[in-house]
Design a protein around this motif. Structure first.
Motif, mmCIF file in Angstrom:
data_model
loop_
_atom_site.group_PDB
_atom_site.id
_atom_site.type_symbol
_atom_site.label_atom_id
_atom_site.label_comp_id
_atom_site.label_asym_id
_atom_site.label_seq_id
_atom_site.Cartn_x
_atom_site.Cartn_y
_atom_site.Cartn_z
ATOM 1 N N ILE A 133 0.840 -1.201 0.000
ATOM 2 C CA ILE A 133 0.000 0.000 0.000
ATOM 3 C C ILE A 133 0.875 1.251 0.000
ATOM 4 O O ILE A 133 0.640 2.212 -0.733
ATOM 5 C CB ILE A 133 -0.931 -0.001 1.235
ATOM 6 C CG1 ILE A 133 -1.789 -1.276 1.293
ATOM 7 C CG2 ILE A 133 -1.799 1.260 1.245
ATOM 8 C CD1 ILE A 133 -2.666 -1.483 0.090
ATOM 9 N N VAL A 134 1.940 1.215 0.827
ATOM 10 C CA VAL A 134 2.848 2.361 0.911
ATOM 11 C C VAL A 134 3.535 2.603 -0.430
ATOM 12 O O VAL A 134 3.644 3.743 -0.908
ATOM 13 C CB VAL A 134 3.913 2.122 2.019
ATOM 14 C CG1 VAL A 134 4.985 3.213 1.971
ATOM 15 C CG2 VAL A 134 3.253 2.097 3.388
ATOM 16 N N SER A 135 3.992 1.514 -1.069
ATOM 17 C CA SER A 135 4.682 1.667 -2.357
ATOM 18 C C SER A 135 3.746 2.235 -3.418
ATOM 19 O O SER A 135 4.151 3.075 -4.231
ATOM 20 C CB SER A 135 5.263 0.320 -2.810
ATOM 21 O OG SER A 135 4.234 -0.596 -3.102
ATOM 22 N N ILE A 136 2.475 1.779 -3.421
ATOM 23 C CA ILE A 136 1.509 2.303 -4.400
ATOM 24 C C ILE A 136 1.273 3.794 -4.171
ATOM 25 O O ILE A 136 1.188 4.584 -5.120
ATOM 26 C CB ILE A 136 0.180 1.518 -4.311
ATOM 27 C CG1 ILE A 136 0.380 0.084 -4.826
ATOM 28 C CG2 ILE A 136 -0.915 2.222 -5.103
ATOM 29 C CD1 ILE A 136 -0.809 -0.821 -4.607
ATOM 30 N N ALA A 137 1.178 4.192 -2.893
ATOM 31 C CA ALA A 137 0.990 5.609 -2.571
ATOM 32 C C ALA A 137 2.164 6.443 -3.083
ATOM 33 O O ALA A 137 1.992 7.546 -3.622
ATOM 34 C CB ALA A 137 0.825 5.785 -1.059
ATOM 35 N N MET A 138 3.390 5.911 -2.934
ATOM 36 C CA MET A 138 4.575 6.621 -3.418
ATOM 37 C C MET A 138 4.567 6.733 -4.942
ATOM 38 O O MET A 138 4.930 7.766 -5.512
ATOM 39 C CB MET A 138 5.842 5.891 -2.958
ATOM 40 C CG MET A 138 6.121 6.005 -1.477
ATOM 41 S SD MET A 138 7.620 5.096 -1.049
ATOM 42 C CE MET A 138 7.765 5.487 0.686
ATOM 43 N N MET A 139 4.165 5.649 -5.603
ATOM 44 C CA MET A 139 4.094 5.663 -7.067
ATOM 45 C C MET A 139 3.075 6.699 -7.550
ATOM 46 O O MET A 139 3.327 7.437 -8.506
ATOM 47 C CB MET A 139 3.706 4.282 -7.592
ATOM 48 C CG MET A 139 4.733 3.196 -7.350
ATOM 49 S SD MET A 139 4.048 1.568 -7.755
ATOM 50 C CE MET A 139 5.181 0.496 -6.883
ATOM 51 N N ALA A 140 1.924 6.726 -6.868
ATOM 52 C CA ALA A 140 0.871 7.673 -7.247
ATOM 53 C C ALA A 140 1.344 9.113 -7.061
ATOM 54 O O ALA A 140 1.110 9.979 -7.923
ATOM 55 C CB ALA A 140 -0.382 7.415 -6.415
ATOM 56 N N ARG A 141 2.032 9.362 -5.943
ATOM 57 C CA ARG A 141 2.523 10.718 -5.681
ATOM 58 C C ARG A 141 3.574 11.139 -6.712
ATOM 59 O O ARG A 141 3.558 12.261 -7.211
ATOM 60 C CB ARG A 141 3.116 10.788 -4.277
ATOM 61 C CG ARG A 141 3.518 12.216 -3.864
ATOM 62 C CD ARG A 141 4.130 12.234 -2.491
ATOM 63 N NE ARG A 141 5.398 11.518 -2.483
ATOM 64 C CZ ARG A 141 6.088 11.230 -1.376
ATOM 65 N NH1 ARG A 141 5.608 11.562 -0.198
ATOM 66 N NH2 ARG A 141 7.230 10.575 -1.436
ATOM 67 N N ALA A 142 4.477 10.217 -7.055
ATOM 68 C CA ALA A 142 5.531 10.517 -8.030
ATOM 69 C C ALA A 142 4.925 10.863 -9.391
ATOM 70 O O ALA A 142 5.338 11.823 -10.055
ATOM 71 C CB ALA A 142 6.483 9.331 -8.156
#
Length: 556
Positions: A133-142
């Motif tokens: 979930i954290v990695s997806i959030a980072m990808m979305a923000r990037a």
């Protein structure tokens, strides 16, 4: 000991100039040392100036090569991929970034983001799914950050373009233009602009770029490019002159560009009247016509040394084999002379054509003009009117068909708008598409017909005018100074090219005897030591001009 691979990426030259490479390298080395990993630098995984937003690092960069090695199983399971942040790995849309992320993890590779110290592996995600979930959030923000930046840049670019006639869009200018002191407008640099004008005038005069280069560098009054990193010796170069000759900025146009996948791509239509013009558009387009004509001939605009010694370059052919006749200079008379030599005879020895004295043919060519009756080359009045009537009839028929098509298009458009049946609509749309295609074809055909009508109506006038111009230039050659003779011959060469399509010269293959009685009462007269006959095809004429230099006559 497990291997670690460091991946470094930055998307702009400014980041490379800064601390980006050193910082990412130091973090990777520090992590490898602390965790007992062997840092493998054999792949040299650094992507300079490649965007992760557009996925260029995968298609063109070292990350793409690494991922292929992972897919092929050539990177050992248990290896570690070190990146500074998740956004170094990807800034693409979330699904694309996630697919790349999971393919790395599923291949048995551990991913480490050095800045936050997070470790991602199949085992860690299975044990703690919130990592995903954290990695997806980072990808979305990037991705969102890059998308916002792209929109902001696009908006700024559009705003600049909207105000382009009020304020310069960019400080970058051609070499003959600079920004004014208040940076509100562009100004010509007088001495550089004068040199650019001279380039176009010389090209319009028929001079080759090699000759222009030499004259510019020899003229102490004209500006010359200074020494710099790319031009270490300074002065004019042929390549720079050729770029200027094709640069539409000289007539004030500006073509905006954007970097797309690291390549400058034109965006939108060229903007007219953006720069102050150096020359008028008539001169520019005239020069483009000369460049295009020279390009078709695959030759140089005035010969290798720019003297136009051969007025018939690319036109003169061997009458025996059709091969090109090349100009060969064997020195000055009386021992030497200039000749037209069959290329096939010289190189391949597959033709028996003998060399032809150049000066004799040149003189013969212009003597023929003095005797030429152009009514023998162009259609007579009845033939001309017949051709024009056929073309006008075709235009009239096409015009009637265009009227019918326009009516059919209106009817089909109305039918499509009112029908509710999908299948009927598709059939009607196909019919409409075919009508538009036919409309475009007929309009194009009518344009061609109109041009042909104009050409036929002007044919006789243009042919006579071209011949008169050529004869005028040839007539003043003898009395001209050497420097003026070169310019005149260059102009004359251009006139001949505009006048003639092809010249077939048949070399004299038998022994030259000026007068010979071949049978009682019949004498053969050879008017030339080198030429048997000549066949000239003029542009715009279907008829050939034949010159016979070997004749038979009765003895009086």
């Amino acid at each position: 000991m497990a291997k670690a691979y460091s991946y470094i990426r930055f998307s702009s030259p400014e980041q490379e100039k800064g601390d980006s490479t050193r910082r990412q390298t130091a973090l990777s080395e520090q992590y490898a040392t602390q965790h007992g990993l062997t840092l493998d630098d054999s792949l040299r995984m650094t992507d300079r100036g490649l965007s992760a937003y557009h996925g260029q690092h995968k298609t063109k960069g070292t990350l793409g090569a690494f991922l292929k090695l992972v897919e092929a199983g050539k990177i050992e399971k248990g290896s570690v991929l070190l990146v500074e942040n998740m956004d170094r790995l990807s800034r693409e849309q979330v699904l694309d970034a996630l697919n790349q992320f999971t393919s790395i993890i599923k291949a048995g590779i551990t991913l480490v983001t050095l800045q936050d110290g997070m470790t991602y592996s199949e085992e860690s995600i299975t044990r703690n799914w919130t990592q995903l979930i954290v990695s997806i959030a980072m990808m979305a923000r990037a991705h969102e950050e890059s998308a916002t930046k792209a929109k902001r840049l696009s908006s700024a670019w559009k705003e600049k373009r909207a105000r382009i006639h009020e304020q310069p869009m960019t400080a970058k200018t051609p070499g003959w233009i600079c920004l004014s002191k208040d940076r509100a407008k562009f100004e010509l640099i007088p001495e550089v602009a004068a040199a650019v004008k001279a380039i176009f005038r010389m090209k319009a005069g028929g001079k080759s770029t090699h000759m222009i280069e030499r004259e510019l560098n020899d003229n102490p009054k004209l500006w010359k490019p200074p020494q710099d990193g790319r031009n270490k010796a300074g002065g004019w170069r042929k390549s720079y002159i050729e770029k200027i000759l094709r640069n539409r900025s000289v007539i004030g146009e500006f073509q905006p560009h954007m970097l797309i996948e690291r390549k400058r791509q034109p965006i939108g239509e060229p903007i007219k009247d953006y720069f102050p013009p150096v020359i008028d558009s008539d001169l520019f387009h005239h020069v483009q016509g000369i460049i295009k004509a020279n390009g078709k001939l695959l030759g140089r605009g005035g010969g290798r040394i720019g003297k136009a010694t051969n007025l018939f370059t690319h036109l003169a052919k061997c009458g025996l084999c059709g091969g090109a006749l090349h100009f060969v200079d064997k020195g000055k008379p009386p021992k030497g002379s200039q000749y037209l030599v069959c290329d096939i005879a010289k190189r391949l020895r597959a033709c028996q054509a003998k060399p032809i004295r150049y000066d004799e043919f040149e003189q013969l060519f212009f003597q023929n003009f003095e005797e030429l009756d152009i009514t023998l080359l162009v259609p007579n009045n009845s033939e001309l009117e017949s051709q024009l009537d056929l073309l006008r009839m075709a235009v009239s028929a096409n015009q009637q068909r265009l009227t019918e098509l326009e009516t059919e298009i209106v009817n089909l458009t109305d039918s499509i708008a009112t029908t509710g049946d999908k299948r009927v609509r598709e059939t009607l749309e196909k019919g409409l598409s075919h009508r538009y295609e036919e409309l475009a074809r007929i309009e194009s055909e009518n344009i061609d017909h109109a041009q042909e009508i104009t050409a036929l109506e002007q044919q006789r006038i243009n042919l006579q005018a071209n011949i008169d111009r050529a004869m005028e230039l040839y007539g003043i050659l003898d009395g001209a100074a050497e420097k003026d003779r070169i310019a005149l011959r260059l102009r004359l060469q251009r006139e001949i090219r505009s006048l003639v399509d092809r010249i077939d010269i048949y070399p004299l293959q038998e022994k030259y005897i000026e007068f010979e009685e071949v049978e009682p009462g019949i004498v053969k007269h050879m008017a030339s030591k080198y030429i048997d006959k000549v066949r000239i095809r003029f542009k715009g004429s279907r008829k050939l001009r034949l010159l016979y230099l070997k004749r038979h006559a009765e003895i009086q």
